[in-house]
Write a protein that holds these residues in place. Sequence first.
Motif, PDB file in Angstrom:
ATOM      1  N   LYS A  31       0.959  -1.087   0.037  1.00 55.86           N
ATOM      2  CA  LYS A  31       0.062  -0.008   0.181  1.00 55.86           C
ATOM      3  C   LYS A  31       0.911   1.262  -0.074  1.00 55.86           C
ATOM      4  O   LYS A  31       2.134   1.201   0.562  1.00 55.86           O
ATOM      5  N   VAL A  32       0.492   2.066  -1.019  1.00 57.41           N
ATOM      6  CA  VAL A  32       1.270   3.496  -0.890  1.00 57.41           C
ATOM      7  C   VAL A  32       0.385   4.657  -0.739  1.00 57.41           C
ATOM      8  O   VAL A  32      -0.831   4.607  -0.813  1.00 57.41           O
ATOM      9  N   THR A  33       1.104   5.594  -0.334  1.00 50.49           N
ATOM     10  CA  THR A  33       0.183   6.840  -0.219  1.00 50.49           C
ATOM     11  C   THR A  33      -0.496   7.301  -1.452  1.00 50.49           C
ATOM     12  O   THR A  33       0.068   7.280  -2.626  1.00 50.49           O
ATOM     13  N   ALA A  34      -2.015   7.807  -1.324  1.00 48.48           N
ATOM     14  CA  ALA A  34      -2.565   8.311  -2.497  1.00 48.48           C
ATOM     15  C   ALA A  34      -2.273   9.397  -2.535  1.00 48.48           C
ATOM     16  O   ALA A  34      -2.843  10.122  -1.554  1.00 48.48           O
ATOM     17  N   PHE A  35      -1.867  10.285  -3.806  1.00 53.40           N
ATOM     18  CA  PHE A  35      -2.058  11.861  -3.676  1.00 53.40           C
ATOM     19  C   PHE A  35      -3.403  12.282  -4.556  1.00 53.40           C
ATOM     20  O   PHE A  35      -3.502  12.077  -5.625  1.00 53.40           O
ATOM     21  N   ILE A  36      -4.298  12.739  -3.558  1.00 53.04           N
ATOM     22  CA  ILE A  36      -5.573  13.066  -4.113  1.00 53.04           C
ATOM     23  C   ILE A  36      -5.732  14.505  -3.711  1.00 53.04           C
ATOM     24  O   ILE A  36      -6.940  14.994  -4.054  1.00 53.04           O
ATOM     25  N   ASP A  37      -5.071  15.140  -3.018  1.00 50.93           N
ATOM     26  CA  ASP A  37      -5.341  16.402  -2.624  1.00 50.93           C
ATOM     27  C   ASP A  37      -4.953  17.481  -3.786  1.00 50.93           C
ATOM     28  O   ASP A  37      -4.396  16.986  -4.935  1.00 50.93           O
ATOM     29  N   SER A  38      -5.589  18.727  -3.587  1.00 51.86           N
ATOM     30  CA  SER A  38      -5.132  19.643  -4.904  1.00 51.86           C
ATOM     31  C   SER A  38      -3.665  20.000  -4.666  1.00 51.86           C
ATOM     32  O   SER A  38      -3.108  20.287  -5.711  1.00 51.86           O
ATOM     33  N   ALA A 140      -6.045  -5.830  -2.667  1.00 49.49           N
ATOM     34  CA  ALA A 140      -6.473  -4.904  -3.891  1.00 49.49           C
ATOM     35  C   ALA A 140      -7.775  -4.305  -3.506  1.00 49.49           C
ATOM     36  O   ALA A 140      -7.996  -3.185  -3.915  1.00 49.49           O
ATOM     37  N   ASN A 141      -8.499  -5.416  -3.228  1.00 50.58           N
ATOM     38  CA  ASN A 141     -10.082  -4.998  -3.204  1.00 50.58           C
ATOM     39  C   ASN A 141     -10.405  -4.022  -1.967  1.00 50.58           C
ATOM     40  O   ASN A 141     -11.045  -3.122  -1.947  1.00 50.58           O
ATOM     41  N   SER A 142      -9.606  -4.194  -0.833  1.00 48.79           N
ATOM     42  CA  SER A 142      -9.582  -3.364   0.283  1.00 48.79           C
ATOM     43  C   SER A 142      -9.297  -1.904  -0.108  1.00 48.79           C
ATOM     44  O   SER A 142      -9.882  -1.074   0.494  1.00 48.79           O
ATOM     45  N   ASP A 149     -14.242   5.142  -0.477  1.00 50.26           N
ATOM     46  CA  ASP A 149     -15.310   5.366   0.678  1.00 50.26           C
ATOM     47  C   ASP A 149     -15.279   6.832   1.214  1.00 50.26           C
ATOM     48  O   ASP A 149     -13.921   7.220   1.464  1.00 50.26           O
ATOM     49  N   PRO A 150     -16.194   7.661   1.177  1.00 59.21           N
ATOM     50  CA  PRO A 150     -16.040   8.814   1.540  1.00 59.21           C
ATOM     51  C   PRO A 150     -15.858   9.149   2.883  1.00 59.21           C
ATOM     52  O   PRO A 150     -15.320  10.386   3.497  1.00 59.21           O
ATOM     53  N   GLN A 151     -16.175   8.098   3.790  1.00 57.42           N
ATOM     54  CA  GLN A 151     -15.795   8.279   5.271  1.00 57.42           C
ATOM     55  C   GLN A 151     -14.534   8.402   5.545  1.00 57.42           C
ATOM     56  O   GLN A 151     -13.735   8.554   6.804  1.00 57.42           O
ATOM     57  N   VAL A 152     -13.515   7.751   4.752  1.00 60.95           N
ATOM     58  CA  VAL A 152     -12.177   7.429   4.888  1.00 60.95           C
ATOM     59  C   VAL A 152     -11.512   8.864   4.524  1.00 60.95           C
ATOM     60  O   VAL A 152     -11.560   9.316   3.458  1.00 60.95           O
ATOM     61  N   PRO A 153     -10.718   9.383   5.806  1.00 55.66           N
ATOM     62  CA  PRO A 153      -9.940  10.676   5.144  1.00 55.66           C
ATOM     63  C   PRO A 153      -8.914  10.549   4.050  1.00 55.66           C
ATOM     64  O   PRO A 153      -8.461   9.630   4.055  1.00 55.66           O
ATOM     65  N   PRO A 154      -8.710  11.665   3.507  1.00 56.27           N
ATOM     66  CA  PRO A 154      -7.582  11.580   2.359  1.00 56.27           C
ATOM     67  C   PRO A 154      -6.351  11.261   2.859  1.00 56.27           C
ATOM     68  O   PRO A 154      -5.591  10.625   2.110  1.00 56.27           O
ATOM     69  N   SER A 155      -6.035  11.252   4.054  1.00 61.76           N
ATOM     70  CA  SER A 155      -4.573  10.964   4.526  1.00 61.76           C
ATOM     71  C   SER A 155      -4.484   9.612   4.802  1.00 61.76           C
ATOM     72  O   SER A 155      -3.505   9.012   4.822  1.00 61.76           O
ATOM     73  N   LYS A 156      -5.711   8.740   5.167  1.00 61.17           N
ATOM     74  CA  LYS A 156      -5.659   7.395   5.104  1.00 61.17           C
ATOM     75  C   LYS A 156      -5.836   6.624   3.918  1.00 61.17           C
ATOM     76  O   LYS A 156      -5.735   5.150   3.839  1.00 61.17           O
ATOM     77  N   LYS A 157      -6.150   7.443   2.789  1.00 59.87           N
ATOM     78  CA  LYS A 157      -6.239   6.501   1.428  1.00 59.87           C
ATOM     79  C   LYS A 157      -5.166   5.935   0.988  1.00 59.87           C
ATOM     80  O   LYS A 157      -4.098   6.681   1.226  1.00 59.87           O
ATOM     81  N   ARG A 158      -5.151   4.924   0.535  1.00 55.87           N
ATOM     82  CA  ARG A 158      -3.912   4.194  -0.152  1.00 55.87           C
ATOM     83  C   ARG A 158      -4.061   3.896  -1.545  1.00 55.87           C
ATOM     84  O   ARG A 158      -5.300   3.568  -1.814  1.00 55.87           O
ATOM     85  N   GLU A 159      -2.988   3.712  -2.241  1.00 49.26           N
ATOM     86  CA  GLU A 159      -3.130   3.091  -3.587  1.00 49.26           C
ATOM     87  C   GLU A 159      -2.506   1.719  -3.538  1.00 49.26           C
ATOM     88  O   GLU A 159      -1.746   1.447  -2.871  1.00 49.26           O
ATOM     89  N   ILE A 160      -2.620   1.109  -5.113  1.00 47.66           N
ATOM     90  CA  ILE A 160      -2.064  -0.335  -4.865  1.00 47.66           C
ATOM     91  C   ILE A 160      -0.625  -0.096  -5.229  1.00 47.66           C
ATOM     92  O   ILE A 160      -0.219   0.485  -6.044  1.00 47.66           O
ATOM     93  N   GLY A 161       0.263  -0.947  -4.455  1.00 47.61           N
ATOM     94  CA  GLY A 161       1.552  -0.521  -4.558  1.00 47.61           C
ATOM     95  C   GLY A 161       2.486  -1.794  -5.575  1.00 47.61           C
ATOM     96  O   GLY A 161       1.684  -2.527  -6.227  1.00 47.61           O
TER      97      GLY A 161
END
Length: 215
Positions: A31-38, A140-142, A149-161
């Motif tokens: 799991k790696v950090t997801a860059f989804i912020d502006s 990967a599904n998790s 999931d909108p309830q998960v904060p952006p800092s906790k979101k991950r991408e497939i590594g």
Amino acid sequence: MLAACLEFVGLALCLTGTLLVMVACGLPMWKVTAFIDSNIVVAQTIWDGLWMSCVVQSTGQMQCKVHDSVLSLTQDLQTARALTVISAVLAVIALTVTVAGAQCTNCLREETVKAKVVNTGGVLYILSGLFVLVPLCWMANSIIVDFYDPQVPPSKKREIGAAIYIGWAATALLLLGGTLLCCSFSRAVRGAYPIKYAPTKSITVNSDFDKKHYV
């Protein structure tokens, strides 16, 4: 000859897949950090693996910490650990079994027994690929579910590594190689008359071949 080629290609694919499974198991990039912020300029990147978590600073420095407790891990990580290790162990056992029954070795004499042993090795490789495929797809599904999931904060979101992609490649190689090993067991490939190697010619005291070997 065709059976020997299938065995060689299948064993090479399975051996490569086994090494990739071990690499994917050890890499901390499931799991790696997801860059989804502006603002995509961040000070650090977080990697999560089966055995440790790493933080990579923007300066290039990296700090890793091994997971303190197995019980504190999530269920998908615990399952991924167990199944990945089982997959690697099965692949090593399959390698031993396949080499023992390969046509290029003399561990076994009878062709029928060697064919069954190679077939067993192919089945073990296929099981190894299936064992590693389950945690890869589950993880990967998790990751995908949490990402949307909108309830998960952006800092906790991950991408497939990268480790998951390496694991998928290893699964494909194990399944393909194991299938080739099982196909080399068929009578149509081996032929009605299996290959038999001539015994080694004996040499007399005078360093000459015995006369019975001459026509």
